[in-house]
Design a protein around this motif. Structure first.
Motif, PDB file in Angstrom:
ATOM      1  N   CYS A 564     -43.708 -40.482  18.859  1.00  0.00           N
ATOM      2  CA  CYS A 564     -45.558 -41.138  18.659  1.00  0.00           C
ATOM      3  C   CYS A 564     -46.202 -40.154  18.219  1.00  0.00           C
ATOM      4  CB  CYS A 564     -46.343 -41.507  20.686  1.00  0.00           C
ATOM      5  SG  CYS A 564     -47.813 -41.855  20.347  1.00  0.00           S
ATOM      6  N   ARG A 565     -46.329 -40.196  16.853  1.00  0.00           N
ATOM      7  CA  ARG A 565     -46.478 -38.570  16.356  1.00  0.00           C
ATOM      8  C   ARG A 565     -47.842 -39.215  15.084  1.00  0.00           C
ATOM      9  NH1 ARG A 565     -41.954 -35.108  14.425  1.00  0.00           N
ATOM     10  NH2 ARG A 565     -39.880 -36.254  16.158  1.00  0.00           N
ATOM     11  N   ASN A 566     -48.787 -38.517  14.836  1.00  0.00           N
ATOM     12  CA  ASN A 566     -49.459 -38.766  13.581  1.00  0.00           C
ATOM     13  C   ASN A 566     -50.240 -39.967  13.335  1.00  0.00           C
ATOM     14  OD1 ASN A 566     -49.288 -36.873  10.594  1.00  0.00           O
ATOM     15  ND2 ASN A 566     -49.992 -39.333  10.042  1.00  0.00           N
ATOM     16  N   GLU A 690     -48.208 -33.192  23.297  1.00  0.00           N
ATOM     17  CA  GLU A 690     -49.195 -32.124  22.537  1.00  0.00           C
ATOM     18  C   GLU A 690     -50.537 -33.667  23.435  1.00  0.00           C
ATOM     19  OE1 GLU A 690     -49.391 -30.413  19.682  1.00  0.00           O
ATOM     20  OE2 GLU A 690     -50.394 -32.097  18.925  1.00  0.00           O
ATOM     21  N   TYR A 691     -51.870 -32.725  23.559  1.00  0.00           N
ATOM     22  CA  TYR A 691     -52.671 -33.998  23.871  1.00  0.00           C
ATOM     23  C   TYR A 691     -53.310 -34.387  22.076  1.00  0.00           C
ATOM     24  CZ  TYR A 691     -53.224 -33.231  29.006  1.00  0.00           C
ATOM     25  OH  TYR A 691     -53.116 -33.684  30.344  1.00  0.00           O
ATOM     26  N   PRO A 692     -54.008 -35.688  22.481  1.00  0.00           N
ATOM     27  CA  PRO A 692     -54.568 -35.962  20.862  1.00  0.00           C
ATOM     28  C   PRO A 692     -55.603 -35.009  20.896  1.00  0.00           C
ATOM     29  CG  PRO A 692     -53.953 -37.937  22.630  1.00  0.00           C
ATOM     30  CD  PRO A 692     -53.449 -36.807  23.435  1.00  0.00           C
ATOM     31  N   LYS A 693     -56.034 -35.058  19.370  1.00  0.00           N
ATOM     32  CA  LYS A 693     -57.102 -34.373  19.292  1.00  0.00           C
ATOM     33  C   LYS A 693     -58.353 -35.065  19.324  1.00  0.00           C
ATOM     34  CE  LYS A 693     -55.531 -30.313  18.251  1.00  0.00           C
ATOM     35  NZ  LYS A 693     -54.714 -30.117  18.880  1.00  0.00           N
ATOM     36  N   PRO A 694     -59.379 -35.646  19.654  1.00  0.00           N
ATOM     37  CA  PRO A 694     -60.790 -36.518  19.807  1.00  0.00           C
ATOM     38  C   PRO A 694     -61.142 -36.579  17.880  1.00  0.00           C
ATOM     39  CG  PRO A 694     -61.589 -34.407  20.570  1.00  0.00           C
ATOM     40  CD  PRO A 694     -59.967 -34.170  19.930  1.00  0.00           C
ATOM     41  N   ILE A 695     -61.736 -37.521  17.457  1.00  0.00           N
ATOM     42  CA  ILE A 695     -62.248 -37.943  16.520  1.00  0.00           C
ATOM     43  C   ILE A 695     -63.421 -39.319  16.813  1.00  0.00           C
ATOM     44  CG2 ILE A 695     -60.792 -39.716  16.223  1.00  0.00           C
ATOM     45  CD1 ILE A 695     -59.439 -39.145  12.826  1.00  0.00           C
ATOM     46  N   PRO A 716     -57.547 -33.582   8.669  1.00  0.00           N
ATOM     47  CA  PRO A 716     -57.814 -32.946   9.513  1.00  0.00           C
ATOM     48  C   PRO A 716     -56.250 -32.077  10.582  1.00  0.00           C
ATOM     49  CG  PRO A 716     -55.497 -34.171   7.356  1.00  0.00           C
ATOM     50  CD  PRO A 716     -57.001 -33.611   7.092  1.00  0.00           C
ATOM     51  N   MET A 717     -56.479 -32.648  11.398  1.00  0.00           N
ATOM     52  CA  MET A 717     -55.219 -31.435  11.850  1.00  0.00           C
ATOM     53  C   MET A 717     -53.983 -30.645  11.719  1.00  0.00           C
ATOM     54  SD  MET A 717     -53.320 -32.611  14.740  1.00  0.00           S
ATOM     55  CE  MET A 717     -53.880 -34.693  15.278  1.00  0.00           C
ATOM     56  N   VAL A 718     -53.854 -29.423  11.668  1.00  0.00           N
ATOM     57  CA  VAL A 718     -52.895 -29.352  11.423  1.00  0.00           C
ATOM     58  C   VAL A 718     -51.876 -29.866  11.014  1.00  0.00           C
ATOM     59  CG1 VAL A 718     -51.124 -26.950  10.385  1.00  0.00           C
ATOM     60  CG2 VAL A 718     -53.913 -26.850  10.379  1.00  0.00           C
TER      61      VAL A 718
END
Length: 779
Positions: A564-566, A690-695, A716-718
């Motif tokens: 589950c990525r991107n 890893e936890y998702p980043k907020p957007i 976007p995040m690295v």
């Protein structure tokens, strides 16, 4: 898109090679609605049917070898009464190119079923008003079909075909699946008279749960029943209607069914009614799970179908099987030009072990079992065709290589299409495909509106919408990408727009670059989510998808070897969720003991929890240690050698975004990841997460129109790759000359559900129906 182009190049290359073997002259056979099958098939002397064209093909090919055969249909409608089969024996060689296509300015139409002339319909006389709903007086027409051949096609009444009577009026259960059951008006499927018209009534009191079949032992049989002695569940509803009319109408004909969710939110059923009296409805016989009044605090939902007294809106109809009269509330003026038909019949066209077949730009309508069946062969395609108003399915591609469906439209069918092929033992790909198609308003509830099974199949750039049926896939190296799904699953529970599961041999599958939005979950019911690999299914990469109002969440899997990525999850609380699975050695050993119960015959062989045995039917005994699985799917070997395929191990969950306002900050649902019964800290050490980043919505070009392409200046995040959002969905090409306006329909669905959450909330019996769309002809 690439698949279309590569297949086209292969098609042209094969034609060039065949030109060295066969005569360069093509055989053109012309069809016209005004033709005659005794004609020669030339443009000036056309035949009338595909059966007539088939006879000419057989005769001509026996006399001379042709490189290609073109069957050209002039504008108009062509009836098919029996299946027309093309095979290698007919064509003399599977390498001859065969095309069947429209040859006029409009698409020619191939029709099944039977047309009922509008001239047969007369306004209902006032002496019948007592049987009608009070709102129907002066609005309903009736066609007396007694002595007419059309009367014989109404053997099945009911959307799911649960009622069947033969010509003598004798009850037959179960019905033949090829019998008629669907009335159409021009391009629309009409609604059989039902109560309520939209949504469901709600069970208030269960007087009798009724006998069940789900837990019967092998030696046990279902409880007996008869028309005189119904034994099924009995209930009352919260909503009230004219029970006196119901009693009278049921005593007159008795051909009534209950449809809905009488027990589980995920199990739609259609059950014959055995008795109606004073507002109490009793089923004729046993059901799978029985009848209950509520589940998880939500009333069970039911509607009653096929009652003349509930014919109360335009587009509804009813056939009185005793008097042979068809009642209809027209959706527009009753003119002679209106095509009123009863859909039905068997298969229309079948192609067996042929190659280089093309069916182009034809409308298939009012059919029964199947419009087109393609069995084996190579480089066969169905392109630019419309399939509408079938009792069953549009297209079935069964095996072969490089066979596909492109730029077609499927509306008003039970299910749209199935595509299979490839070899799961050798992992040989079939390269079959389903590309740039629109699928809408299909009646199947659950999984299989489009079914993909096999190895190396592509499903891309399709638009799925306005139905409770979903895409299902199973196999290896399947790619599902650039599709859009919306306005789906509003009445289902425990449901997903795309589904797979319970398969330990399923690796190499990709679900990527898809847009899933407006899965408006029934408040409080079992969760609806975007996509799922269920029941410990393995081997799917869920990457680079966009989810907006996708019910309870976005992606769900509990099995090993999934990624589950991107992904981006907006106005939904999670990007990923799973059920807890223990890492404790003793508990893992206990899980394996459960599976050994199948080996010992204690449990039924092949059940969904019999994971290992079913997987070994595909890759052989301990197949992860042998080729081709050994080298191709390294993760599978790691999972099985580790000995714990019951947890989401050897997967990757990272580089995801969740809308800031939707993120929970504590508990099992922390940060957009949700583990039922534990937290993500309990994941196996072999899982990278890893936890998702907020957007926020400010990151996108125009969230107000659902344009979720990231702005050029958004950083976007690295490690996050921007999603090519503008490429998702249908596209214009040589086969699809027009398509629904993306901005228009996306704005409309957003406006409709602005301010409404797609998950959670409290169920309200008085407003729940508002999530259900109106019939398309009433919008």
């Amino acid at each position: 898109m690439k698949k279309c182009n590569s297949n086209l190049l292969m098609f042209l290359f094969m034609n060039m090679l065949l030109g060295n073997v066969y005569s360069q002259e093509a055989l053109n056979i012309y069809l016209s609605p005004k033709g005659n099958d005794f004609n020669s098939g030339t443009v000036d002397s056309p035949v009338n049917t595909l059966s007539g064209a088939k006879i000419l093909i057989q005769k001509s090919i026996q006399e001379k070898k042709y490189r290609e055969v073109n069957v050209l249909l002039a504008d108009g409608d062509y009836k098919i009464k029996e299946e027309v089969v093309f095979d290698s024996l007919l064509m003399m060689s599977k390498d001859i190119k065969l095309s069947i296509k429209s040859n006029g300015k409009d698409k020619a139409t191939i029709s099944g079923g039977m047309r009922i002339p509008a001239s047969l319909f007369k306004p209902v006389r006032s002496d019948v008003y007592a049987r009608l709903h009070k709102s129907a007086a002066g609005k309903v027409y009736v066609a007396n079909l007694k002595g007419d051949a059309a009367a014989g096609v109404f053997n099945v009444l009911g959307e799911e075909g649960e009622i069947h009577k033969n010509q003598s009026g004798d009850l037959i259960l179960p019905p033949k699946s090829s019998d008629y059951s669907l009335l159409t008006w021009n391009e629309f499927s009409l609604q059989l008279a039902q109560w309520p018209n939209r949504g469901y009534s709600h069970i208030k009191e269960v007087i009798k749960e009724g006998p069940t079949t789900r837990w019967l032992k092998p030696e046990e049989s279902p409880a007996p029943y008869s028309l005189e002695n119904p034994t099924g569940g009995k209930f009352k509803t919260h909503e009230q209607t004219d029970w006196a009319k119901w009693d009278a109408e049921f005593k007159k004909n008795g051909q009534v069914v209950v449809q809905g969710y009488l027990h589980n939110d995920w199990y739609f059923q259609s059950e014959r009614i055995g008795a109606i009296e004073n507002g109490e409805v009793q089923l004729l016989h046993h059901t799978r799970y029985g009848v209950v009044d509520s589940q998880k605090g939500i009333p069970r939902r039911a509607r009653v179908v096929n009652m003349l007294c509930e014919l109360d809106q335009p587009g509804e109809w009813y056939f009185d099987i005793q008097e042979k009269k068809l009642y209809l509330w027209p959706i527009s003026a009753m003119k002679s030009s209106v095509n009123i038909s009863v859909a039905g019949g068997g298969n229309m066209l079948r192609f067996d072990q042929l190659s280089n077949v093309s069916i182009e730009n034809i409308v298939f309508q009012n059919g029964g079992e199947l419009a087109i069946g393609i069995n084996g062969g190579e480089n066969n395609k169905v392109v630019g065709c419309d399939f509408r108003n079938f009792v069953k399915k549009g297209v079935d591609i069964n095996g072969g290589k490089n066979n596909g469906i492109v730029a077609c439209t499927f509306k008003g069918l039970y299910s749209a299409a199935s595509i299979s092929g490839g070899d799961r033992k050798t992992l040989e790909a079939c390269n079959n495909y389903f590309i740039n198609n629109e699928i809408a308003e299909c009646r199947l509830r659950g999984y299989g509106v489009v079914g993909i099974h096999g190895v190396g199949i592509e499903c891309s750039h399709n638009l799925f919408h306005t139905m409770n049926g979903a895409l299902i896939f199973k196999g290896n190296d399947i790619t599902i990408e650039y599709n859009e799904f919306y306005n789906m699953g509003w009445e289902m529970g425990d449901w997903n727009a795309c589904y797979t599961g319970s398969d330990w041999a399923s690796f190499g599958n990709k679900f990527q670059y898809n847009f899933i939005h407006h899965l408006m979950e029934t408040p409080g019911a079992y969760p609806v989510e975007g996509v799922r690999n269920d029941d410990l299914g393995m081997g799917v990469a869920f990457n680079s998808n966009v989810f907006y109002k996708s019910g309870r969440g976005s992606i769900a899997f509990s099995g090993a070897g999934n990624d589950c990525r991107n992904n981006i999850a907006l106005e939904t609380t999670t990007v990923w969720q799973a059920f807890y699975a223990s890492k404790d050695v003793d508990k893992v050993r206990a899980e394996w003991e459960k599976r050994r119960a199948y080996d010992d015959g204690i449990k039924r062989r092949g059940d969904k929890e019999d994971n290992l045995w079913r997987a070994e039917q595909n890759y052989g005994k301990m197949g992860w240690l042998f080729e081709p699985y050994k080298s191709k799917y390294l993760t599978l070997k790691k999972i099985m050698n580790d000995g714990n395929p019951f947890a989401p191990s050897f997967g990757v969950i990272n580089k995801n975004y969740v809308q800031e306002s939707s993120m929970s900050t504590s508990g099992s649902n922390k940060g957009g990841l949700y583990m039922h019964g534990c937290t993500v800290e309990d994941l196996p050490i072999t899982t990278s997460w890893e936890y998702p980043k907020p957007i926020t919505m400010d990151a996108f070009v125009d969230a107000s129109t659902l344009n979720f392409k990231m702005k050029d200046d958004f950083q976007p995040m690295v490690g996050f790759d921007k999603i090519p959002f503008e490429e998702i969905g249908l596209f214009i090409d040589n086969y699809r000359r027009s398509m629904p306006d993306k901005d228009k329909y996306r704005k409309a669905i957003k406006k409709r559900f602005d301010g409404v959450k797609s998950n959670g909330g409290r169920y309200d019996m008085k407003t729940a129906y508002k999530r259900y769309p109106l019939p398309i002809y009433l919008e």
